[in-house]
Write an enzyme that holds these catalytic residues in place. Structure first.
Site, PDB file in Angstrom:
ATOM      1  N   HIS A   1       0.809  -1.232   0.000  1.00  0.00           N
ATOM      2  CA  HIS A   1       0.000   0.000   0.000  1.00  0.00           C
ATOM      3  C   HIS A   1       0.838   1.276   0.000  1.00  0.00           C
ATOM      4  O   HIS A   1       0.538   2.241   0.711  1.00  0.00           O
ATOM      5  CB  HIS A   1      -0.951   0.015   1.185  1.00  0.00           C
ATOM      6  CG  HIS A   1      -2.090  -0.965   1.090  1.00  0.00           C
ATOM      7  ND1 HIS A   1      -2.549  -1.459  -0.111  1.00  0.00           N
ATOM      8  CD2 HIS A   1      -2.865  -1.524   2.060  1.00  0.00           C
ATOM      9  CE1 HIS A   1      -3.565  -2.278   0.118  1.00  0.00           C
ATOM     10  NE2 HIS A   1      -3.767  -2.351   1.413  1.00  0.00           N
TER      11      HIS A   1
ATOM     12  N   HIS B   1      -9.736   2.456   0.498  1.00  0.00           N
ATOM     13  CA  HIS B   1      -9.704   1.414   1.537  1.00  0.00           C
ATOM     14  C   HIS B   1     -10.773   1.640   2.608  1.00  0.00           C
ATOM     15  O   HIS B   1     -10.576   1.281   3.779  1.00  0.00           O
ATOM     16  CB  HIS B   1      -8.320   1.358   2.177  1.00  0.00           C
ATOM     17  CG  HIS B   1      -7.936   0.012   2.716  1.00  0.00           C
ATOM     18  ND1 HIS B   1      -8.451  -0.493   3.898  1.00  0.00           N
ATOM     19  CD2 HIS B   1      -7.092  -0.933   2.252  1.00  0.00           C
ATOM     20  CE1 HIS B   1      -7.934  -1.673   4.139  1.00  0.00           C
ATOM     21  NE2 HIS B   1      -7.097  -1.976   3.156  1.00  0.00           N
TER      22      HIS B   1
ATOM     23  N   GLU C   1     -12.255  -2.818  -2.831  1.00  0.00           N
ATOM     24  CA  GLU C   1     -11.126  -2.000  -3.268  1.00  0.00           C
ATOM     25  C   GLU C   1     -10.905  -2.169  -4.775  1.00  0.00           C
ATOM     26  O   GLU C   1     -10.190  -3.071  -5.214  1.00  0.00           O
ATOM     27  CB  GLU C   1      -9.867  -2.401  -2.502  1.00  0.00           C
ATOM     28  CG  GLU C   1     -10.006  -2.330  -0.991  1.00  0.00           C
ATOM     29  CD  GLU C   1      -8.822  -2.948  -0.271  1.00  0.00           C
ATOM     30  OE1 GLU C   1      -7.664  -2.600  -0.627  1.00  0.00           O
ATOM     31  OE2 GLU C   1      -9.035  -3.791   0.623  1.00  0.00           O
TER      32      GLU C   1
END
Length: 359
Positions: free
Chosen positions: A115, A185, A322
Site C-alpha cells: 500500500h 480502503h 477495493e
C-alpha cells in the site's frame, strides 16, 4: 437540487519527518432533498462518513472510522484511510525492474511492500479545494519517495450525486516511468458502523468475477496465476450469505477478483444487508477488486478498536470493496499494465451507488 458542500476542521495533524503540523479540513457533501451525505478529510484523502437510508428512510452512517484525527493517527495498521498509493496491494520483496533498471521499494509488510510503503498516500496531507460541486484533493509525491521513481502528481475527486452515488475519480501524471495504481480502503458495514461487532450478519454478496489472482497463504503475495472461482469458496457470483461464509472460513477474505468487464455488467460488485434493506453497488473501470473482510481487526474477547460514538469494531466487522489493478502487476507481464509513462495520464473511476430493497 444541487449537492451542498460545507467545510469545517477535524483537528490538527502533528506533522512528521516530511510534513509540517497542519489543520485537517473536513468537507461534508449533502443532498438537501433527502439527507444522503458523505464526509471526506484531506488527511489521506479519506472518506470518514457516509449516511445512507434504510428501507424505512432512516439515515445511518455505514462507514467505520473515528470521531477525530487522533483515531486515524493511532490506528495505522488496519488502513482506516481512503486513498492508497502509489500502488495498492503487495509488491513481492518490494522489487521490480523497469526499462532495464532495478528498483527497491520500502519494505513495510514482512519482506514485502504494501500500500505505498511506510508513509503512503493514506498518511499524507493533501491539498484540498472545491471545484464544480466536487471536493478535490491534490498531492505531489517526489522522485524517490518510498523508492518509487519520478515525481508523481495526483488528484483525487469526490463527488456526491442526487442519485445516491459517491463517485471517486483519480488522475495522475509522472516525470519518469513508474508503477501507479490507486484504490480506496474504506471499511463499510451496511447495517451501520456501530454494528462492527456483528461479523457482517445479514450481509449477502455478489462479485461478478469468474477468476481470482491466487496468493501464497503465508505472505499473501500473488502467485501469478489467474484461477477460476468455480467450485471454490471464492465463487461469490450467486449472492451467498457472507456472514455464513465467514463462520465457515474464519480466515476471511483478502483476495483480488478479476472483474468481468463489458457493457453487459450492470455492476461489478454488490452487497446487501437484509435487515436494513441497504444495497451498495460498485462499478469501476479497473480490472480488479480486492475483497477484504477486516481480518486484522481484534478477535472477540480482545480489546476492540473503539470507533465513532464509542462503537466497538472486531474481526469481520466490516468489508472493503477495493477497485484496483491486479496486485504486484509490475512483476507479471501478463497482468494489466501498471506502468504510467511521462506524457500519459492515469485515470481511474469508481462509483459506489446506494439503494434500498423491500422485504
Amino acid at each position: 437540487m444541487e449537492i451542498e458542500i460545507t467545510e469545517d476542521t477535524f483537528g490538527t495533524h502533528p506533522g512528521g519527518p516530511d510534513q509540517e503540523p497542519r489543520v485537517v479540513q473536513r468537507y461534508t457533501m449533502t443532498n438537501p432533498a433527502n439527507g444522503f451525505s458523505a464526509q471526506v478529510i484531506n488527511y489521506g484523502a479519506t472518506l470518514t462518513s457516509l449516511k445512507a437510508h434504510n428501507r424505512n428512510g432512516i439515515l445511518d452512517d455505514v462507514v467505520l472510522g473515528f470521531d477525530s484525527i487522533e483515531g486515524y493517527l493511532e490506528n495505522t495498521t488496519p488502513y482506516f484511510r481512503g486513498t492508497i498509493g502509489r500502488t495498492a496491494g503487495r509488491i513481492a520483496k518490494g522489487h521490480f525492474t523497469l526499462d532495464g533498471t532495478d528498483y527497491q521499494l520500502s519494505i513495510n509488510n514482512g519482506e514485502n511492500h504494501l500500500h505505498g510503503g511506510f508513509i503512503g498516500f493514506d498518511k499524507k496531507m493533501w491539498e484540498p479545494s472545491i471545484s464544480g460541486g466536487r471536493v478535490v484533493f491534490s498531492y505531489h509525491s517526489t522522485d524517490g519517495a518510498e523508492g518509487y521513481p519520478g515525481d508523481l502528481f495526483t488528484q483525487v475527486t469526490f463527488q456526491l450525486t442526487t442519485f445516491n452515488q459517491l463517485i471517486i475519480e483519480y488522475q495522475a501524471i509522472v516525470s519518469k516511468p513508474c508503477p501507479v495504481g490507486y484504490t480506496n480502503h474504506t471499511y463499510f458495514n451496511l447495517a451501520g458502523h456501530q454494528n462492527g461487532d456483528k461479523k457482517l450478519a445479514g450481509h449477502f454478496i455478489t462479485i461478478n468475477a469468474d477468476d481470482i489472482t491466487p496468493v501464497n497463504p503465508v505472505d499473501l503475495i500473488i502467485t501469478g496465476e489467474i484461477a477460476p472461482v468455480e467450485g471454490t469458496r471464492f465463487d461469490l457470483r450467486g449472492n451467498p450469505d457472507l456472514h455464513a461464509l465467514l463462520q465457515q472460513y474464519p480466515e476471511g477474505y483478502d483476495i483480488n477478483y478479476c472483474l468481468n468487464m463489458g457493457d453487459q455488467q450492470v455492476y461489478n460488485a454488490r452487497m446487501e444487508d437484509s435487515e436494513s434493506g441497504r444495497v451498495m453497488l460498485l462499478t469501476t473501470d479497473q480490472p480488479g477488486m480486492q475483497l477484504f473482510t477486516a481480518n486484522g481487526f481484534p478477535e472477540e474477547g480482545a480489546p476492540p478498536i473503539v470507533g465513532k460514538d464509542g462503537a466497538n469494531y472486531f474481526k469481520h466487522g466490516a468489508f472493503c470493496f477495493e477497485a484496483q489493478n491486479y496486485p504486484d502487476a509490475v512483476n507479471h507481464a501478463h497482468f494489466p499494465t501498471a506502468i504510467l509513462r511521462p506524457g500519459n495520464i492515469h485515470q481511474h473511476r469508481t462509483i459506489y451507488a446506494f439503494a434500498t430493497m423491500q422485504k
